[in-house]
Design a protein around this motif. Structure first.
Motif, PDB file in Angstrom:
ATOM      1  N   ASN A  46      29.670  36.193 113.214  1.00 19.08           N
ATOM      2  CA  ASN A  46      30.603  35.554 112.286  1.00 19.08           C
ATOM      3  C   ASN A  46      31.448  34.475 112.944  1.00 19.08           C
ATOM      4  N   THR A  47      31.466  34.448 114.257  1.00 15.31           N
ATOM      5  CA  THR A  47      32.224  33.418 114.960  1.00 15.31           C
ATOM      6  C   THR A  47      31.644  33.218 116.357  1.00 15.31           C
ATOM      7  N   GLY A  48      31.805  32.020 116.885  1.00  9.79           N
ATOM      8  CA  GLY A  48      31.463  31.774 118.278  1.00  9.79           C
ATOM      9  C   GLY A  48      30.055  31.317 118.562  1.00  9.79           C
ATOM     10  N   ASP A  49      29.224  31.172 117.535  1.00 10.39           N
ATOM     11  CA  ASP A  49      27.866  30.671 117.776  1.00 10.39           C
ATOM     12  C   ASP A  49      27.532  29.642 116.695  1.00 10.39           C
ATOM     13  N   ARG A  50      26.246  29.357 116.510  1.00  8.56           N
ATOM     14  CA  ARG A  50      25.851  28.394 115.499  1.00  8.56           C
ATOM     15  C   ARG A  50      26.252  28.885 114.114  1.00  8.56           C
ATOM     16  N   ALA A  51      26.953  28.064 113.378  1.00  7.90           N
ATOM     17  CA  ALA A  51      27.494  28.487 112.086  1.00  7.90           C
ATOM     18  C   ALA A  51      26.441  28.443 110.992  1.00  7.90           C
ATOM     19  N   GLY A  52      26.411  29.506 110.186  1.00  7.10           N
ATOM     20  CA  GLY A  52      25.665  29.515 108.940  1.00  7.10           C
ATOM     21  C   GLY A  52      26.626  29.301 107.784  1.00  7.10           C
ATOM     22  N   GLU A  53      26.362  29.961 106.665  1.00  7.15           N
ATOM     23  CA  GLU A  53      27.185  29.736 105.467  1.00  7.15           C
ATOM     24  C   GLU A  53      28.551  30.414 105.517  1.00  7.15           C
ATOM     25  N   PHE A  54      28.710  31.436 106.350  1.00  7.71           N
ATOM     26  CA  PHE A  54      29.916  32.265 106.321  1.00  7.71           C
ATOM     27  C   PHE A  54      30.909  31.943 107.427  1.00  7.71           C
ATOM     28  N   TYR A  61      39.857  32.418 107.445  1.00  8.77           N
ATOM     29  CA  TYR A  61      40.602  33.436 106.703  1.00  8.77           C
ATOM     30  C   TYR A  61      40.579  34.846 107.295  1.00  8.77           C
ATOM     31  N   TRP A  62      39.604  35.208 108.127  1.00  2.44           N
ATOM     32  CA  TRP A  62      39.440  36.629 108.458  1.00  2.44           C
ATOM     33  C   TRP A  62      39.306  36.938 109.939  1.00  2.44           C
ATOM     34  N   MET A  63      39.714  36.054 110.820  1.00  2.66           N
ATOM     35  CA  MET A  63      39.563  36.309 112.252  1.00  2.66           C
ATOM     36  C   MET A  63      40.301  37.583 112.686  1.00  2.66           C
ATOM     37  N   LYS A  64      41.386  37.923 112.009  1.00  2.00           N
ATOM     38  CA  LYS A  64      42.170  39.097 112.381  1.00  2.00           C
ATOM     39  C   LYS A  64      41.970  40.257 111.409  1.00  2.00           C
ATOM     40  N   SER A  65      40.965  40.161 110.566  1.00  3.35           N
ATOM     41  CA  SER A  65      40.764  41.181 109.529  1.00  3.35           C
ATOM     42  C   SER A  65      39.702  42.191 109.946  1.00  3.35           C
ATOM     43  N   ALA A  66      39.923  43.445 109.598  1.00  5.26           N
ATOM     44  CA  ALA A  66      38.945  44.497 109.871  1.00  5.26           C
ATOM     45  C   ALA A  66      37.861  44.505 108.802  1.00  5.26           C
ATOM     46  N   ALA A  67      36.676  44.861 109.201  1.00  2.00           N
ATOM     47  CA  ALA A  67      35.559  44.947 108.262  1.00  2.00           C
ATOM     48  C   ALA A  67      35.701  46.187 107.394  1.00  2.00           C
ATOM     49  N   LYS A  68      35.436  46.035 106.102  1.00  2.00           N
ATOM     50  CA  LYS A  68      35.449  47.150 105.164  1.00  2.00           C
ATOM     51  C   LYS A  68      34.003  47.422 104.724  1.00  2.00           C
ATOM     52  N   GLU A  69      33.482  48.551 105.099  1.00  2.00           N
ATOM     53  CA  GLU A  69      32.114  48.899 104.736  1.00  2.00           C
ATOM     54  C   GLU A  69      32.038  49.284 103.259  1.00  2.00           C
ATOM     55  N   VAL A  70      30.993  48.816 102.604  1.00  2.00           N
ATOM     56  CA  VAL A  70      30.797  49.089 101.181  1.00  2.00           C
ATOM     57  C   VAL A  70      29.367  49.595 100.980  1.00  2.00           C
ATOM     58  N   PRO A  71      29.195  50.845 100.580  1.00  3.06           N
ATOM     59  CA  PRO A  71      27.842  51.345 100.313  1.00  3.06           C
ATOM     60  C   PRO A  71      27.142  50.492  99.258  1.00  3.06           C
ATOM     61  N   GLY A  72      25.915  50.102  99.549  1.00  2.00           N
ATOM     62  CA  GLY A  72      25.150  49.299  98.608  1.00  2.00           C
ATOM     63  C   GLY A  72      25.211  47.810  98.856  1.00  2.00           C
ATOM     64  N   ALA A  73      26.177  47.359  99.656  1.00  5.22           N
ATOM     65  CA  ALA A  73      26.282  45.932  99.986  1.00  5.22           C
ATOM     66  C   ALA A  73      25.556  45.666 101.298  1.00  5.22           C
ATOM     67  N   MET A  74      24.993  44.478 101.435  1.00  5.70           N
ATOM     68  CA  MET A  74      24.241  44.155 102.639  1.00  5.70           C
ATOM     69  C   MET A  74      25.133  44.033 103.864  1.00  5.70           C
ATOM     70  N   ASN A  75      26.387  43.610 103.657  1.00  7.26           N
ATOM     71  CA  ASN A  75      27.289  43.363 104.773  1.00  7.26           C
ATOM     72  C   ASN A  75      28.703  43.808 104.401  1.00  7.26           C
ATOM     73  N   ASP A  82      46.665  37.920 102.411  1.00  4.15           N
ATOM     74  CA  ASP A  82      46.958  37.058 101.258  1.00  4.15           C
ATOM     75  C   ASP A  82      46.082  37.363 100.051  1.00  4.15           C
ATOM     76  N   GLY A  83      45.164  38.312 100.179  1.00  2.68           N
ATOM     77  CA  GLY A  83      44.296  38.653  99.058  1.00  2.68           C
ATOM     78  C   GLY A  83      43.033  37.826  98.980  1.00  2.68           C
ATOM     79  N   VAL A  84      42.650  37.198 100.095  1.00  6.81           N
ATOM     80  CA  VAL A  84      41.381  36.473 100.149  1.00  6.81           C
ATOM     81  C   VAL A  84      40.349  37.387 100.791  1.00  6.81           C
ATOM     82  N   CYS A  85      39.288  37.678 100.072  1.00 12.89           N
ATOM     83  CA  CYS A  85      38.228  38.553 100.566  1.00 12.89           C
ATOM     84  C   CYS A  85      36.905  37.792 100.558  1.00 12.89           C
ATOM     85  N   GLY A  86      35.958  38.258 101.365  1.00 13.17           N
ATOM     86  CA  GLY A  86      34.665  37.593 101.395  1.00 13.17           C
ATOM     87  C   GLY A  86      33.616  38.438 102.072  1.00 13.17           C
ATOM     88  N   SER A  87      32.354  38.072 101.818  1.00  9.99           N
ATOM     89  CA  SER A  87      31.239  38.813 102.397  1.00  9.99           C
ATOM     90  C   SER A  87      29.985  37.960 102.362  1.00  9.99           C
TER      91      SER A  87
END
Length: 338
Positions: A46-54, A61-75, A82-87
């Protein structure tokens, strides 16, 4: 009497302890999502290499944010304070919509007032755009959900696609006009990145739009799991857009009509934006065949990928940041466009 009091106290203490245990194990309050940003793939980390879409979104927005696992989601999903979420939802209509469904129904999140930006790379017809362009969708159209036949089996020069009845409610979406206008007005003056390789590649095409510098625009996005390519299928995509009463087809992609259906069935579609950057043309130049364009020789690729994925975030973040800054107004719904 004394014995009864002791029993009563013991029962009271037990109830208090059980109540405390229940409180301790209660799930935390769900994240109130203000803006959800969906990308379709990432190349590596997600950071530090060749950038894709994310990656650019993540780094903003999320360098200091913890990952939230969601069953059924790929990632996992990331959310900031601030209420900005992404995946990263996955490529194709099935992967992306399954991930979106899992996320939007997960009790960790409250999407009841959320805005959505579905973003990624795409192809553009050379008559409508150029490499590193960024477009906001006015319409989302599904390339599938119909009947097709081989050109030689139909009337010469006639379309080889016919819509199938029964899909009218979800093969085409017109996005909120006020929301799209806000997006364009907020981002139209962003200085877009470009590359020398993209500049040279554009000159292989005679179209005025193909040779232009990258800019921010609007139009119809056509989503199909099949990576349709070449002038014939590009013409067919434009035919489908017009058949459904949409604007000119400007971007080919693989996900957003399916994602829009998931959101519509849960919260409606009036808070959705789709944002794409062009990393290729949907057909070869006049001196190459479609297969040659799909499998280019070394050094013959379009270039500009790194610049385009950065452009997408530069454009999209203007809208995200405006919504956050003015949340008391946007929370109620899309303000009337100025």
């Amino acid at each position: 009497m004394f014995k009864f009091s002791r029993i009563s106290c013991a029962l009271g203490l037990s109830i208090m302890m059980l109540s405390g245990m229940a409180s301790a194990t209660e799930a935390p309050a769900p994240v109130k999502v203000k803006v959800f940003i969906g990308a379709m793939f990432e190349i590596g980390k997600n950071t530090g290499d060749r950038a894709g879409e994310f990656q650019h979104w993540y780094e903003r927005y999320w360098m200091k944010s913890a990952a939230k696992e969601v069953p059924g989601a790929m990632n996992p999903v990331f959310c900031n304070d601030d209420g900005v979420c992404g995946s990263v939802l996955g490529m194709g209509k099935v992967n992306s919509s399954a991930s979106m469904q899992a996320i939007i129904l997960n009790p960790q999140f409250d999407f009841s007032e959320a805005y959505y930006i579905m973003s990624g790379v795409a192809g553009t017809p050379p008559s409508q755009g150029t490499i590193a362009d960024v477009k906001w969708a006015t319409w989302l159209v599904d390339y599938d959900l119909g009947h097709r036949w081989a050109p030689e089996e139909g009337d010469p020069g006639k379309p080889v696609f016919m819509p199938r009845k029964g899909y009218e409610e979800y093969r085409v979406y017109q996005l909120n006009k006020d929301l799209v206008k806000w997006a364009v007005d907020l981002s139209k003056d962003v200085t877009l990145k470009d590359s020398d390789s993209a500049k040279a590649y554009r000159l292989k095409y005679p179209d005025t739009a193909a040779r232009a510098a990258p800019s921010v625009g609007t139009g119809t996005f056509i989503a199909g799991d099949t990576f349709f390519h070449g002038p014939g299928l590009s013409k067919e995509a434009q035919y489908i857009a017009k058949l459904y009463g949409a604007d000119d087809y400007v971007m080919t992609e693989m996900e957003t009509t399916a994602i829009a259906l998931v959101i519509k069935r849960t919260h409606g579609t009036d808070r959705i934006l789709a944002l794409r950057g062009a990393v290729n043309f949907d057909q070869g130049n006049p001196s190459e065949t479609t297969l040659q364009h799909l499998d280019p020789a070394p050094g013959q690729t379009a270039g500009g990928f790194a610049e385009t994925v950065e452009n997408i975030e530069l454009v999209g973040s203007k809208v995200v940041d405006h919504i956050l800054k003015n949340w008391s107004e946007w929370q109620k719904g899309v303000p009337a466009a100025k």
